[in-house]
Scaffold this motif. Structure first.
Motif, PDB file in Angstrom:
ATOM      1  N   ARG A 131      25.490  35.712  39.933  1.00 27.54           N
ATOM      2  CA  ARG A 131      26.686  36.539  40.100  1.00 27.54           C
ATOM      3  C   ARG A 131      27.629  35.959  41.145  1.00 27.54           C
ATOM      4  NH1 ARG A 131      27.562  39.543  35.778  1.00 27.54           N
ATOM      5  NH2 ARG A 131      26.088  41.231  35.430  1.00 27.54           N
ATOM      6  N   SER A 132      27.078  35.361  42.184  1.00 31.17           N
ATOM      7  CA  SER A 132      27.915  34.789  43.254  1.00 31.17           C
ATOM      8  C   SER A 132      27.602  33.309  43.424  1.00 31.17           C
ATOM      9  CB  SER A 132      27.692  35.539  44.568  1.00 31.17           C
ATOM     10  OG  SER A 132      28.061  36.888  44.462  1.00 31.17           O
ATOM     11  N   PHE A 133      27.408  32.628  42.303  1.00 29.56           N
ATOM     12  CA  PHE A 133      26.989  31.226  42.318  1.00 29.56           C
ATOM     13  C   PHE A 133      28.155  30.297  42.677  1.00 29.56           C
ATOM     14  CE2 PHE A 133      26.283  27.066  40.552  1.00 29.56           C
ATOM     15  CZ  PHE A 133      24.960  26.809  40.846  1.00 29.56           C
ATOM     16  N   PHE A 134      27.830  29.261  43.458  1.00 31.36           N
ATOM     17  CA  PHE A 134      28.783  28.172  43.696  1.00 31.36           C
ATOM     18  C   PHE A 134      28.022  26.895  44.013  1.00 31.36           C
ATOM     19  CE2 PHE A 134      31.312  25.527  46.661  1.00 31.36           C
ATOM     20  CZ  PHE A 134      32.305  25.156  45.767  1.00 31.36           C
ATOM     21  N   ALA A 372      29.016  30.933  35.044  1.00 29.29           N
ATOM     22  CA  ALA A 372      28.934  31.868  36.163  1.00 29.29           C
ATOM     23  C   ALA A 372      30.087  31.669  37.139  1.00 29.29           C
ATOM     24  CB  ALA A 372      27.597  31.700  36.882  1.00 29.29           C
ATOM     25  N   MET A 373      30.438  30.430  37.431  1.00 27.68           N
ATOM     26  CA  MET A 373      31.534  30.180  38.370  1.00 27.68           C
ATOM     27  C   MET A 373      32.873  30.582  37.761  1.00 27.68           C
ATOM     28  SD  MET A 373      30.420  26.714  40.425  1.00 27.68           S
ATOM     29  CE  MET A 373      30.000  25.714  38.984  1.00 27.68           C
ATOM     30  N   LEU A 374      33.056  30.316  36.461  1.00 27.61           N
ATOM     31  CA  LEU A 374      34.282  30.756  35.795  1.00 27.61           C
ATOM     32  C   LEU A 374      34.364  32.275  35.774  1.00 27.61           C
ATOM     33  CD1 LEU A 374      36.850  30.126  34.221  1.00 27.61           C
ATOM     34  CD2 LEU A 374      35.443  29.932  32.146  1.00 27.61           C
ATOM     35  N   ARG A 379      36.611  37.670  36.984  1.00 27.51           N
ATOM     36  CA  ARG A 379      36.363  39.025  37.485  1.00 27.51           C
ATOM     37  C   ARG A 379      37.278  39.340  38.664  1.00 27.51           C
ATOM     38  NH1 ARG A 379      30.065  40.120  38.273  1.00 27.51           N
ATOM     39  NH2 ARG A 379      30.886  42.204  38.666  1.00 27.51           N
ATOM     40  N   ALA A 380      37.482  38.367  39.551  1.00 28.14           N
ATOM     41  CA  ALA A 380      38.348  38.593  40.717  1.00 28.14           C
ATOM     42  C   ALA A 380      39.779  38.894  40.291  1.00 28.14           C
ATOM     43  CB  ALA A 380      38.305  37.378  41.635  1.00 28.14           C
ATOM     44  N   GLN A 381      40.176  38.356  39.145  1.00 25.43           N
ATOM     45  CA  GLN A 381      41.548  38.552  38.667  1.00 25.43           C
ATOM     46  C   GLN A 381      41.654  39.687  37.654  1.00 25.43           C
ATOM     47  OE1 GLN A 381      43.127  34.797  37.305  1.00 25.43           O
ATOM     48  NE2 GLN A 381      42.797  33.790  39.259  1.00 25.43           N
ATOM     49  N   GLY A 382      40.534  40.363  37.388  1.00 21.67           N
ATOM     50  CA  GLY A 382      40.571  41.429  36.393  1.00 21.67           C
ATOM     51  C   GLY A 382      40.953  40.924  35.023  1.00 21.67           C
ATOM     52  N   HIS A 383      40.542  39.737  34.686  1.00 21.06           N
ATOM     53  CA  HIS A 383      40.947  39.088  33.440  1.00 21.06           C
ATOM     54  C   HIS A 383      40.266  39.753  32.246  1.00 21.06           C
ATOM     55  CE1 HIS A 383      41.807  35.911  30.546  1.00 21.06           C
ATOM     56  NE2 HIS A 383      42.627  35.380  31.432  1.00 21.06           N
ATOM     57  N   PRO A 384      40.971  39.933  31.131  1.00 21.34           N
ATOM     58  CA  PRO A 384      40.359  40.585  29.959  1.00 21.34           C
ATOM     59  C   PRO A 384      39.221  39.787  29.333  1.00 21.34           C
ATOM     60  CG  PRO A 384      42.568  39.755  29.442  1.00 21.34           C
ATOM     61  CD  PRO A 384      42.420  39.666  30.925  1.00 21.34           C
TER      62      PRO A 384
END
Length: 445
Positions: A131-134, A372-374, A379-384
């Motif tokens: 979920r918070s992978f980098f 996961a990184m994408l 998610r941060a941008q609320g993308h559809p």
């Protein structure tokens, strides 16, 4: 032996605070200093334990001084190393025998910027972990950068690490790494005779499988299960399924001073599939199947990356994590076709089940990491497109864990196994006879 089972992965800031407290508790015996700064200006902390009967801390090293350098946090998504470094330092204070004539130095986090972007102090599952992978692209990784960039473009973290090696001239450099799912193994830039026995004994006692067919070390000499010696310059198989040349990494910088580097891998989730030495019935056919699946999975992620209108505004208007996350996504997607082509080219006719399982895991994590990184950006941008990609990531994590029978390895167990392996490597190196570290080599850097 009782191990704490609720230990968590420390953040770079927590590592610094704990190291400062340890130095304050043991003045004159333990020191903490800043060896440089990251690209974002975060300190690169080095915790040092003075050699018993050697040069005091804070004074220049003499030509007869011996040193061990332990590097933690070189890969942002492998956070156990910092916990191991602190635990090992405390162990060396309780039992100073390995410090007889040898100073021990710990780079607590080689990439604090990356570590702060990989936010999983206490992952409960593979999905939680991702979920918070980098994980930054290769040129931004401190140890790998010299194999991918010219000297005038090396990041400050790499320059700080190589300067530390030049200062300490370590007889042994240990790089602490981890794998999300699999087993434990050790890579060596030179063989350390006798290491296989204590390594295997520790893994067995702690119920950690030994990855005896690690895809990272395909075709490398193996003096014992889970122990792999990196081929020397001039030989083939410099690195399996990677664009980087292992021998140009900072692991080889210690060779200038006749030093040896050990890379100690430990799993977060264990799988017995990577410890199966039985011959695989159809390695070549299976590799072709895995290559096809990897290509198809990557295409799904690439379609979202190409079709989604992602905002890439720089801070302060955009998310500061967006740019590094997208660079990492694109790097991973560009790597996948090279990997798939290698797999389609074939496999050893006598490949083991463990080897094929390791390759299977490697391919699954490549697509999963890119997705996961994408997803973090979307998610941060609320993308559809985020919900659909979220379902894909969740499904891949579930399939990965189920197929490999993943079982969590407590952080304290990971730390214990790494610590034992580091001490065993130094003990066996001493027993084999230490080289003269004052002789500067003109070989690999």
């Amino acid at each position: 032996m009782t191990l704490l089972r609720d230990m968590r992965y420390p953040t770079p800031r927590e590592l610094g605070l704990a190291a400062r407290a340890l130095a304050d508790e043991h003045p004159g015996e333990v020191g903490l200093r800043q060896a440089g700064a990251s690209r974002a200006g975060q300190p690169l902390w080095v915790l040092s334990l003075a050699a018993t009967g050697g040069t005091p801390l804070g004074t220049p090293l003499g030509t007869d001084d011996r040193a061990v350098l332990v590097v933690a946090g070189a890969h942002a998504n492998e956070p156990v190393g910092g916990a191991t470094a602190l635990s090992l330092a405390r162990r060396l204070l309780d039992d100073p025998a390995p410090r007889a004539g040898c100073g021990w130095h710990f780079l607590l986090c080689a990439d604090p910027d990356g570590a702060n972007l990989h936010r999983t102090p206490s992952p409960r599952s593979l999905l939680d972990y991702h979920r918070s992978f980098f994980r930054p692209p290769g040129p931004e990784q401190p140890e790998w950068a010299p194999s991918l960039l010219p000297p005038d473009r090396l990041p400050p973290e790499t320059l700080a690490l190589t300067a530390l090696i030049d200062e300490l001239r370590p007889v042994l450099q240990v790089s602490l790494h981890a794998t999300d799912l699999g087993g434990s193994w050790v890579q060596l830039t030179r063989d350390i005779p006798g290491l296989a026995e204590p390594f295997a004994a520790s893994a067995a006692e702690l119920h950690i499988p030994v990855e005896n067919g690690a895809s990272d070390a395909a075709g490398w000499p193996s003096p014992g299960p889970g122990i792999f010696v990196i081929p020397q310059p001039g030989s083939e198989a410099a690195g399996a399924f990677h664009p980087e040349d292992t021998r140009l990494s900072t692991w080889y910088h210690a060779h200038r001073y006749a030093g040896t580097t050990a890379i100690v891998e430990v799993p977060m989730w264990a799988s017995d599939l990577v410890d199966d030495p039985a011959p695989h019935p159809d390695p070549r056919g299976t590799l072709r199947t895995l290559a096809a699946r990897l290509t198809a999975d990557a295409a799904l992620v690439a379609a979202v990356r190409g079709g989604a209108r992602v905002r890439e505004d720089p801070p302060p208007y955009g998310d500061p994590a967006t740019a590094p996350l997208l660079r990492a996504v694109d790097w991973t997607l560009a790597l996948i076709p090279q990997v798939a082509a290698e797999w389609r080219a074939g496999a050893p006719a006598a490949a083991t089940a463990a080897y094929i399982a390791s390759i299977d895991a490697f391919g699954r994590r490549l697509s999963l990491r890119a997705a996961a990184m994408l997803l973090r950006v979307l998610r941060a941008q609320g993308h559809p497109a985020a919900p659909g990609l979220d379902r894909l990531v969740a499904g891949w994590c579930e399939d990965f864990a189920a197929l490999f029978g993943a079982r969590w390895v407590p952080v304290a167990t990971q730390v214990e196994h790494q610590s034992r392996t580091v001490l065993a490597a130094y003990d066996r190196l001493v027993a084999a006879g230490l080289p003269d570290s004052t002789a500067v080599s003109s070989g690999s850097s």
